[in-house]
Design a protein around this motif. Structure first.
Motif, PDB file in Angstrom:
ATOM      1  N   TYR A  10       0.838  -1.204   0.000  1.00 55.21           N
ATOM      2  CA  TYR A  10       0.000   0.000   0.000  1.00 55.21           C
ATOM      3  C   TYR A  10       0.867   1.246   0.000  1.00 55.21           C
ATOM      4  O   TYR A  10       0.618   2.188  -0.757  1.00 55.21           O
ATOM      5  N   ALA A  11       1.907   1.264   0.830  1.00 53.11           N
ATOM      6  CA  ALA A  11       2.801   2.420   0.898  1.00 53.11           C
ATOM      7  C   ALA A  11       3.542   2.610  -0.417  1.00 53.11           C
ATOM      8  O   ALA A  11       3.736   3.743  -0.870  1.00 53.11           O
ATOM      9  N   PHE A  12       3.947   1.532  -1.059  1.00 53.85           N
ATOM     10  CA  PHE A  12       4.648   1.639  -2.341  1.00 53.85           C
ATOM     11  C   PHE A  12       3.744   2.238  -3.404  1.00 53.85           C
ATOM     12  O   PHE A  12       4.151   3.115  -4.169  1.00 53.85           O
ATOM     13  N   VAL A  13       2.494   1.777  -3.467  1.00 56.80           N
ATOM     14  CA  VAL A  13       1.540   2.301  -4.451  1.00 56.80           C
ATOM     15  C   VAL A  13       1.225   3.759  -4.142  1.00 56.80           C
ATOM     16  O   VAL A  13       1.138   4.588  -5.053  1.00 56.80           O
ATOM     17  N   ARG A  14       1.082   4.110  -2.866  1.00 53.56           N
ATOM     18  CA  ARG A  14       0.765   5.493  -2.501  1.00 53.56           C
ATOM     19  C   ARG A  14       1.892   6.439  -2.883  1.00 53.56           C
ATOM     20  O   ARG A  14       1.650   7.525  -3.423  1.00 53.56           O
ATOM     21  N   VAL A  15       3.130   6.036  -2.661  1.00 57.75           N
ATOM     22  CA  VAL A  15       4.260   6.892  -3.013  1.00 57.75           C
ATOM     23  C   VAL A  15       4.390   7.006  -4.531  1.00 57.75           C
ATOM     24  O   VAL A  15       4.657   8.082  -5.061  1.00 57.75           O
ATOM     25  N   ALA A  16       4.173   5.915  -5.244  1.00 59.92           N
ATOM     26  CA  ALA A  16       4.357   5.920  -6.695  1.00 59.92           C
ATOM     27  C   ALA A  16       3.220   6.603  -7.440  1.00 59.92           C
ATOM     28  O   ALA A  16       3.462   7.343  -8.398  1.00 59.92           O
ATOM     29  N   PHE A  17       1.964   6.370  -7.017  1.00 57.50           N
ATOM     30  CA  PHE A  17       0.828   6.820  -7.812  1.00 57.50           C
ATOM     31  C   PHE A  17      -0.104   7.786  -7.099  1.00 57.50           C
ATOM     32  O   PHE A  17      -0.996   8.346  -7.731  1.00 57.50           O
ATOM     33  N   GLY A  18       0.018   7.941  -5.784  1.00 54.83           N
ATOM     34  CA  GLY A  18      -0.835   8.865  -5.071  1.00 54.83           C
ATOM     35  C   GLY A  18      -1.862   8.143  -4.184  1.00 54.83           C
ATOM     36  O   GLY A  18      -1.925   6.922  -4.134  1.00 54.83           O
ATOM     37  N   GLY A  19      -2.673   8.963  -3.500  1.00 52.58           N
ATOM     38  CA  GLY A  19      -3.613   8.444  -2.528  1.00 52.58           C
ATOM     39  C   GLY A  19      -4.771   7.640  -3.090  1.00 52.58           C
ATOM     40  O   GLY A  19      -5.153   6.613  -2.554  1.00 52.58           O
ATOM     41  N   ARG A  20      -5.372   8.136  -4.179  1.00 57.41           N
ATOM     42  CA  ARG A  20      -6.533   7.444  -4.728  1.00 57.41           C
ATOM     43  C   ARG A  20      -6.198   6.053  -5.270  1.00 57.41           C
ATOM     44  O   ARG A  20      -6.906   5.084  -4.946  1.00 57.41           O
ATOM     45  N   PRO A  21      -5.171   5.911  -6.087  1.00 57.55           N
ATOM     46  CA  PRO A  21      -4.831   4.560  -6.541  1.00 57.55           C
ATOM     47  C   PRO A  21      -4.463   3.629  -5.365  1.00 57.55           C
ATOM     48  O   PRO A  21      -4.786   2.439  -5.398  1.00 57.55           O
ATOM     49  N   ALA A  22      -3.833   4.164  -4.337  1.00 55.94           N
ATOM     50  CA  ALA A  22      -3.496   3.339  -3.174  1.00 55.94           C
ATOM     51  C   ALA A  22      -4.764   2.897  -2.451  1.00 55.94           C
ATOM     52  O   ALA A  22      -4.851   1.753  -1.996  1.00 55.94           O
ATOM     53  N   PHE A  23      -5.740   3.795  -2.374  1.00 55.83           N
ATOM     54  CA  PHE A  23      -7.012   3.438  -1.743  1.00 55.83           C
ATOM     55  C   PHE A  23      -7.709   2.340  -2.534  1.00 55.83           C
ATOM     56  O   PHE A  23      -8.233   1.382  -1.954  1.00 55.83           O
ATOM     57  N   VAL A  24      -7.704   2.449  -3.859  1.00 57.16           N
ATOM     58  CA  VAL A  24      -8.324   1.435  -4.712  1.00 57.16           C
ATOM     59  C   VAL A  24      -7.572   0.119  -4.563  1.00 57.16           C
ATOM     60  O   VAL A  24      -8.179  -0.949  -4.495  1.00 57.16           O
ATOM     61  N   TYR A  25      -6.244   0.176  -4.502  1.00 53.83           N
ATOM     62  CA  TYR A  25      -5.439  -1.028  -4.342  1.00 53.83           C
ATOM     63  C   TYR A  25      -5.741  -1.719  -3.025  1.00 53.83           C
ATOM     64  O   TYR A  25      -5.862  -2.935  -2.964  1.00 53.83           O
ATOM     65  N   ALA A  26      -5.901  -0.936  -1.967  1.00 53.23           N
ATOM     66  CA  ALA A  26      -6.126  -1.516  -0.636  1.00 53.23           C
ATOM     67  C   ALA A  26      -7.552  -2.048  -0.502  1.00 53.23           C
ATOM     68  O   ALA A  26      -7.798  -2.914   0.337  1.00 53.23           O
ATOM     69  N   GLY A  27      -8.476  -1.541  -1.278  1.00 52.09           N
ATOM     70  CA  GLY A  27      -9.876  -1.935  -1.168  1.00 52.09           C
ATOM     71  C   GLY A  27     -10.143  -3.200  -1.811  1.00 52.09           C
ATOM     72  O   GLY A  27     -10.463  -4.238  -1.577  1.00 52.09           O
TER      73      GLY A  27
END
Length: 72
Positions: free
Chosen positions: A55-72
């Motif tokens: 989740y942290a890797f996706v958030r740093v690379a792509f931002g908050g929204r894609p990380a939220f979608v990834y975690a969901g």
């Protein structure tokens, strides 16, 4: 960690590849691929020293929204 799958699946791999040499090459190739994944995650964890793993890797690379979608 090496589990029992290595020992249980050896016969299946030998049967599927047709011989000891081909099975050994297959195990080595898969081992190199796994080593590459381990190196990738170790590099990511050193560049993003936060709690959260992927989740942290996706958030740093792509931002908050894609990380939220990834975690969901």
């Amino acid at each position: 960690m090496i589990g029992v799958g290595v020992f249980r699946n050896t016969g299946l791999v030998l049967r599927g590849t047709g011989g000891f040499a081909a099975a050994t090459v297959l195990w080595l190739v898969v081992g190199v691929l796994c080593l590459g994944g381990a190196v990738l995650y170790s590099d990511l964890s050193s560049r993003v020293p936060e709690v959260g793993g992927q989740y942290a890797f996706v958030r740093v690379a792509f931002g908050g929204r894609p990380a939220f979608v990834y975690a969901g």
